[in-house]
Design an enzyme around this catalytic site. Structure first.
Site, PDB file in Angstrom:
ATOM      1  N   THR A  73       0.843  -1.182   0.000  1.00  0.00           N
ATOM      2  CA  THR A  73       0.000   0.000   0.000  1.00  0.00           C
ATOM      3  C   THR A  73       0.883   1.237   0.000  1.00  0.00           C
ATOM      4  O   THR A  73       2.104   1.162   0.138  1.00  0.00           O
ATOM      5  CB  THR A  73      -0.971   0.011   1.193  1.00  0.00           C
ATOM      6  N   ALA A  81      -5.261   3.356   6.556  1.00  0.00           N
ATOM      7  CA  ALA A  81      -4.867   4.557   5.819  1.00  0.00           C
ATOM      8  C   ALA A  81      -6.083   5.040   5.046  1.00  0.00           C
ATOM      9  O   ALA A  81      -6.521   4.399   4.085  1.00  0.00           O
ATOM     10  CB  ALA A  81      -3.700   4.264   4.877  1.00  0.00           C
ATOM     11  N   CYS A 137      -2.725  -3.179  -2.635  1.00  0.00           N
ATOM     12  CA  CYS A 137      -3.185  -4.321  -1.839  1.00  0.00           C
ATOM     13  C   CYS A 137      -3.224  -5.607  -2.657  1.00  0.00           C
ATOM     14  O   CYS A 137      -3.945  -6.553  -2.317  1.00  0.00           O
ATOM     15  CB  CYS A 137      -4.558  -4.035  -1.218  1.00  0.00           C
TER      16      CYS A 137
END
Length: 248
Positions: free
Chosen positions: A109, A192, A208
């Site tokens: 990420t 996040a 991801c």
């Protein structure tokens, strides 16, 4: 922080958990990781001592909710594939970004300015010992925060995080990524939430590990810049509601 102050953070008589809130502002990822590890390790150390203590004296552990932002950085979780970073060392330098392999779950990420990065370091023995429920509560706090802005968000089957139009394969886009670590029911890492994030940086990774889904941010969805401090306050209130906690 002195240990005698830390150990005062626990639960009140009504069962509402007291959690220390820390806002680290814009902070280098490695520095924040080290600070997280120190708090996490101390909690685990106390729990281990309590477990091994034969005289019945139990030292209280502490709970923390940390908000921060990071300079541009890519992080790869334990189950991630390095090839999901699409930049070499020169490419990272050109983007003024750094890269770390870390000890959370999940794949790769991006973190950067304009995100609310949340690191709850919680002793789940104070709440509930169910990591799936914990993740769902984090997701729900983001979902409820987005609702305050008139945005309907939800989950996508088989994927952690918060999505918009998650059931539409052509329109699905992720607005909040999550990846946590849990040991002895103590959590670290977290989420996040893209508020005013520069989404161009997501073009340098397979976010991801998902190749066919887009990412989005609150400001993109609303077509205006967002007061991130306002968003933080809303999110804090939703987390307090769900986890039945007070921030101190």
């Amino acid at each position: 922080m002195q240990a005698d102050n830390i150990n005062q953070v626990s639960s009140d008589e009504a069962g509402i958990k007291k959690v220390q809130f820390l806002d680290w502002g814009l902070i280098d990822y490695k520095e924040a990781w080290d600070k997280q590890e120190a708090l996490f390790d101390e909690t685990v150390r106390i729990k281990t001592l309590n477990r091994d203590n034969k005289d019945g004296i139990q030292q209280p552990t502490n709970d923390y909710l940390i908000f921060c932002e990071h300079p541009h950085v890519y992080t790869l979780g334990k189950s991630g594939k390095p090839e999901h970073l699409l930049l070499d060392e020169q490419g990272l330098e050109d983007k003024h970004a750094t890269y770390y392999k870390i000890n959370r779950g999940g794949d790769i990420t991006y973190h950067g300015p304009g995100q609310i990065v949340g690191y709850p370091i919680l002793d789940l023995d104070h709440f509930f010992t169910d990591i799936h429920k914990y993740l769902r509560f984090l997701e729900e706090a983001i979902i409820l925060t987005l609702k305050e802005y008139g945005i309907t968000a939800g989950r996508t089957e088989g994927q952690t995080g918060v999505w918009l139009d998650g059931d539409d394969p052509w329109a699905a886009r992720k607005i909040c990524a999550m990846g946590v670590r849990c040991s002895r029911w103590v959590t670290m890492h977290g989420f996040a939430f893209n508020v005013n994030a520069d989404l161009n940086y997501f073009g340098n990774i397979v976010p991801c590990g998902i190749q066919d889904k887009a990412v989005t941010s609150l400001n993109k969805e609303l077509g205006r810049d967002i007061d991130i401090n306002e968003t933080k306050e809303i999110l804090k209130s939703k987390l307090c509601q769900l986890f039945e906690m007070n921030l101190v």
